[in-house]
Scaffold this active site. Structure first.
Site, PDB file in Angstrom:
ATOM      1  N   GLU A 192       0.857  -1.180   0.000  1.00 14.26           N
ATOM      2  CA  GLU A 192       0.000   0.000   0.000  1.00 14.26           C
ATOM      3  C   GLU A 192       0.895   1.231   0.000  1.00 14.26           C
ATOM      4  OE1 GLU A 192      -3.794   1.846   2.532  1.00 14.26           O
ATOM      5  OE2 GLU A 192      -2.752   0.037   3.213  1.00 14.26           O
TER       6      GLU A 192
ATOM      7  N   ARG B 277       3.892 -13.448   9.711  1.00 11.06           N
ATOM      8  CA  ARG B 277       4.600 -12.186   9.545  1.00 11.06           C
ATOM      9  C   ARG B 277       5.912 -12.220  10.321  1.00 11.06           C
ATOM     10  NH1 ARG B 277       0.512  -7.172  10.353  1.00 11.06           N
ATOM     11  NH2 ARG B 277       2.260  -6.108   9.380  1.00 11.06           N
TER      12      ARG B 277
ATOM     13  N   LYS C 123       2.988   0.477  10.413  1.00  8.94           N
ATOM     14  CA  LYS C 123       3.217   1.660   9.590  1.00  8.94           C
ATOM     15  C   LYS C 123       2.656   2.907  10.261  1.00  8.94           C
ATOM     16  CE  LYS C 123       2.827   0.642   5.232  1.00  8.94           C
ATOM     17  NZ  LYS C 123       2.242   0.457   3.874  1.00  8.94           N
TER      18      LYS C 123
END
Length: 559
Positions: A40, A265, A275
């Site tokens: 993103e 992850r 983020k």
């Protein structure tokens, strides 16, 4: 290809699944493995993204396939072309390429809209007017189904409202388009999830063309299918979303049916990889920017001195697993030391300089010594350093009186000056406050190169620079940004865990003369100190700045 891979055991579970899929009788028999990396563009890539990046691109490489780069720009709120450019730069820095396979999720906005209308026509989607608060209230629990009074709205009415949503007739939050699946599902992602929401926000590519935007769970499978992705590799939080992914692929008219596979992850101690939290550090001035060398972003790691090989090696060696785990930050540092030990040129730099005067060396005279560039790489050759009566050494290499197992300079003791001569300390000079400002010594002319002619043992070797030719430098000593190994824990405010000693700036350091021409990103081992990198933003001729990438001491202990 599959036959060749069978001999390369063991395979990780993702590769094992793919091998089955492309084998005779598999769902992708005879097809080229095709993956994608879909970041993103609302921030910079960090080391956590790097694991996914290496899995996506690395898997395609392993199977002789292809990997697309796709910007997941379905949420215009914080997206920017700045991030797009940075993501491309980071991926190229790591050594991966997508050739001409670069896409945006927004490339498919019209396709997604048509898929949504198709679902409405099939009676599989409806326009819902519940507010976000009501949506949460009516979501139900494990014993109570969700509900919506708009679920049985006639499809003609939903289609009309959806088209009017697109036309911009309604404000943000007034309506959503929801899938009609199962309000009693034990998987809450299947309880008639939202597919579209209204958002009157300019998009970085499409401007004001759209005021409705697809939700990620709806957009993601459509994007994959439009690009003929065979294997959509996702982090583990999307495992519960997989039934919805498959539902969208099954019920929309699309050119392919990708398979989603999830992996754990990457978690690393002493850091955060949200983020949102990284952006907060930047916006509140806790760090100097996204590329601050203390940040876990790839641009921060690159500026600090990390190499592409060390980062990729780290990602490969931690493996691919289903279960979440936390990796020691020390292992990332270990991978960097391994790489730089092989490649970094050895130089001498004095970070806390004190003058060393060789009293019996002729004034005005100098000579040159050749010092090896890298002892583990004989092919790297040597470079010249000058020697004269006046030198600089580390202040910590001298003591007025020996304490404990101190074998460096103190009155009466001998040390070897790296690559030059053996010297014996004869005393020191102090200023009016009693501070030592100069160390005095005599050299042994018969010890050129560092070995006494009579074969006597010298226990210690120290580094030095010639005062006549050394150049000044600023050195930045970096440590972990957080002092707490788990700053991201739910019961902590991560800002309270910041390490107040994560950066120490030293000015007036003295380095070998040839470092005056060091270029940004040039990496060196400062002997006995650590591995350093010329700063990519602030270092320039006449103002040298070096960042400590990692210390020499390795705290990582393999389990």
């Amino acid at each position: 290809m599959a036959e060749e891979l069978k001999a390369q055991e063991p395979l990780n579970f993702i590769h094992a699944f793919i091998q089955e899929d492309i084998a005779p009788g598999g769902q992708f028999e005879g097809m080229t493995v095709h993956t994608r990396f879909p970041p993103e563009p609302n921030g910079y890539l960090h080391i956590g993204h790097c694991k996914a990046l290496c899995i996506d691109f690395g898997t395609a490489e392993k199977f002789g396939g292809m990997c697309n780069l796709r910007m997941d720009d379905t949420n215009p709120t914080k997206e920017d072309t700045e991030y797009v450019d940075a993501i491309k730069e980071d991926i190229h820095w790591l050594g991966f390429d997508w050739d001409d396979r670069f896409y945006y999720a927004s490339d498919y906005f019209e396709v997604m809209y048509q898929c949504a209308e198709e679902l409405i026509e099939k009676g599989l989607a409806y326009v819902c007017e519940l507010t976000p608060e009501q949506m949460r209230e009516y979501r139900g629990d494990l014993n109570t189904p969700a509900k919506s009074p708009y679920r049985n709205r006639p499809k003609e009415e939903s289609l009309d409202l959806f088209r009017r949503m697109r036309a911009g007739e309604f404000p943000n939050g007034a309506m959503t388009l929801r899938a009609k699946i199962d309000l009693a599902s034990g998987n809450f992602n299947m309880r008639d999830p939202a597919l579209y929401r209204i958002n009157h926000q300019l998009h970085h590519r499409t401007g004001d063309k759209w005021c409705i935007y697809p939700m990620y769970d709806f957009a993601h499978p459509i994007e994959d299918a439009m690009e003929h992705i065979t294997h959509s590799l996702c982090s583990l939080e999307f495992e519960a979303h997989r039934p919805l992914y498959n539902w969208v692929v099954e019920h929309c008219t699309l050119p392919a049916k990708p398979r989603q596979i999830e992996f754990a992850r990457l978690g690393i101690n002493y850091t955060v990889m949200s983020k949102r939290k990284l952006r907060q550090l930047v916006e509140e001035g806790k760090v100097s920017g996204w590329d601050d060398p203390r940040m876990p972003t790839l641009c921060g790691l690159r500026r600090r001195g990390y190499t592409p090989a060390s980062v990729r090696n780290f990602c490969e060696r931690i493996g691919v697993a289903k279960a979440a785990s936390t990796v020691e930050y020390a292992f990332l540092e270990h991978c960097l030391r391994e790489d730089l030990n092989q490649s970094a040129q050895r130089v001498m730099a004095v970070l806390e300089p004190i003058r060393l005067t060789v009293t019996n060396y002729p004034e005005g005279q100098s000579e040159t010594f050749e010092v090896e560039n890298n002892p583990v790489d004989p092919e790297s050759g040597t470079h010249a350093v000058t020697f004269s009566r006046n030198l600089y050494i580390e202040a910590g290499d001298f003591m007025e009186a020996k304490v404990g197992k101190f074998f460096r300079l103190y009155p009466g003791n001998e040390v070897r000056l790296k690559g030059a001569y053996v010297v014996k300390c004869t005393g020191c000079v102090k200023d009016e406050t009693g501070k030592v400002v100069e160390v005095l010594c005599e050299y042994d002319p018969d010890s050129r190169g560092g070995d006494p002619a009579d074969g006597r043992k010298v226990k210690s070797t120290i580094h030095w620079v010639d005062a006549a030719t050394a150049v000044d430098a600023e050195v930045r000593l970096y440590d972990n940004l957080f002092s707490d190994p788990n700053p991201d824990a739910a019961d902590k405010n991560f800002l309270d865990c910041l390490n107040p000693n994560s950066l120490e700036v030293r000015t007036g350091c003295k380095v070998e003369a040839f470092l005056a021409s060091a270029q940004p990103q040039d990496r060196f081992q400062f002997m006995r100190t650590g591995y350093f990198c010329a700063d990519s933003k602030d270092s320039r001729p006449g103002h040298l700045v070096f960042n400590r990438a990692v210390s020499l001491k390795d705290s990582y202990k393999p389990s």
